[in-house]
Design a protein around this motif. Structure first.
Motif, PDB file in Angstrom:
ATOM      1  N   LYS A 116      -9.274  18.714  -5.033  1.00  0.00           N
ATOM      2  CA  LYS A 116      -7.920  18.673  -5.585  1.00  0.00           C
ATOM      3  C   LYS A 116      -7.676  17.469  -6.479  1.00  0.00           C
ATOM      4  CE  LYS A 116      -6.039  21.159  -1.684  1.00  0.00           C
ATOM      5  NZ  LYS A 116      -6.859  21.299  -0.589  1.00  0.00           N
ATOM      6  N   GLN A 117      -8.687  16.656  -6.721  1.00  0.00           N
ATOM      7  CA  GLN A 117      -8.506  15.418  -7.475  1.00  0.00           C
ATOM      8  C   GLN A 117      -7.994  15.687  -8.891  1.00  0.00           C
ATOM      9  OE1 GLN A 117     -11.687  12.611  -7.192  1.00  0.00           O
ATOM     10  NE2 GLN A 117     -11.081  11.521  -9.031  1.00  0.00           N
ATOM     11  N   LYS A 119      -6.244  18.288 -10.047  1.00  0.00           N
ATOM     12  CA  LYS A 119      -4.853  18.759 -10.001  1.00  0.00           C
ATOM     13  C   LYS A 119      -3.908  17.610  -9.653  1.00  0.00           C
ATOM     14  CE  LYS A 119      -6.121  23.419  -8.679  1.00  0.00           C
ATOM     15  NZ  LYS A 119      -6.156  24.428  -7.629  1.00  0.00           N
ATOM     16  N   LEU A 120      -4.314  16.763  -8.725  1.00  0.00           N
ATOM     17  CA  LEU A 120      -3.492  15.601  -8.371  1.00  0.00           C
ATOM     18  C   LEU A 120      -3.370  14.635  -9.547  1.00  0.00           C
ATOM     19  CD1 LEU A 120      -4.615  14.776  -4.724  1.00  0.00           C
ATOM     20  CD2 LEU A 120      -2.332  15.419  -5.459  1.00  0.00           C
TER      21      LEU A 120
END
Length: 139
Positions: A116-117, A119-120
């Motif tokens: 998820k890096q 998207k974060l």
């Protein structure tokens, strides 16, 4: 405004593919930062945790400025998470190396967050910009 600027800077470091597609010489800049990425992540992780604590302590804002408080809390939470992800190696080396149980939990958390890096990072760019805009609006 400082919180928003730091979140944007951290998000740029966290999403190198996005930056590389927009600017061809960005790879050189990111390679210069790479040796310091662990320290940068560690500092931003603690900065984000401090921001979350400050948000919770300032929960009185929720009644008066709910959008501003929510954006502030979300931005600092994302900053803490991205800082943890970028500084994981340094955090592991300095803080968790003595406690195997904490080290294992941190590894599990890192495995869950790693996909998820990107998207974060994009969300961090958006919320960071929103934090800056909100800092210019009157109370």
């Amino acid at each position: 405004m400082t919180w928003g600027i730091t979140l944007i800077l951290l998000s740029i470091i966290a999403v190198p593919s996005l930056l590389l597609s927009k600017k061809p010489n960005a790879k050189e800049l990111l390679e210069k930062i790479e040796p310091y990425q662990g320290w940068i992540g560690l500092i931003f992780c603690f900065w984000g945790v401090w921001g979350v604590i400050s948000s919770i302590l300032g929960i009185g804002w929720l009644a008066t400025f709910p959008i501003r408080w929510s954006v502030y809390l979300a931005g600092n939470a994302i900053e803490a998470i991205l800082g943890f992800m970028l500084g994981f190696g340094m955090i592991n080396k300095l803080v968790l190396s003595k406690n195997e149980a904490a080290k294992e939990k941190a590894n599990q958390l890192r495995e869950k967050l790693a996909p998820k890096q990107g998207k974060l990072g994009v969300l961090g760019l958006i919320i960071g910009a929103l934090m800056i805009v909100l800092s210019f609006l009157p109370y």
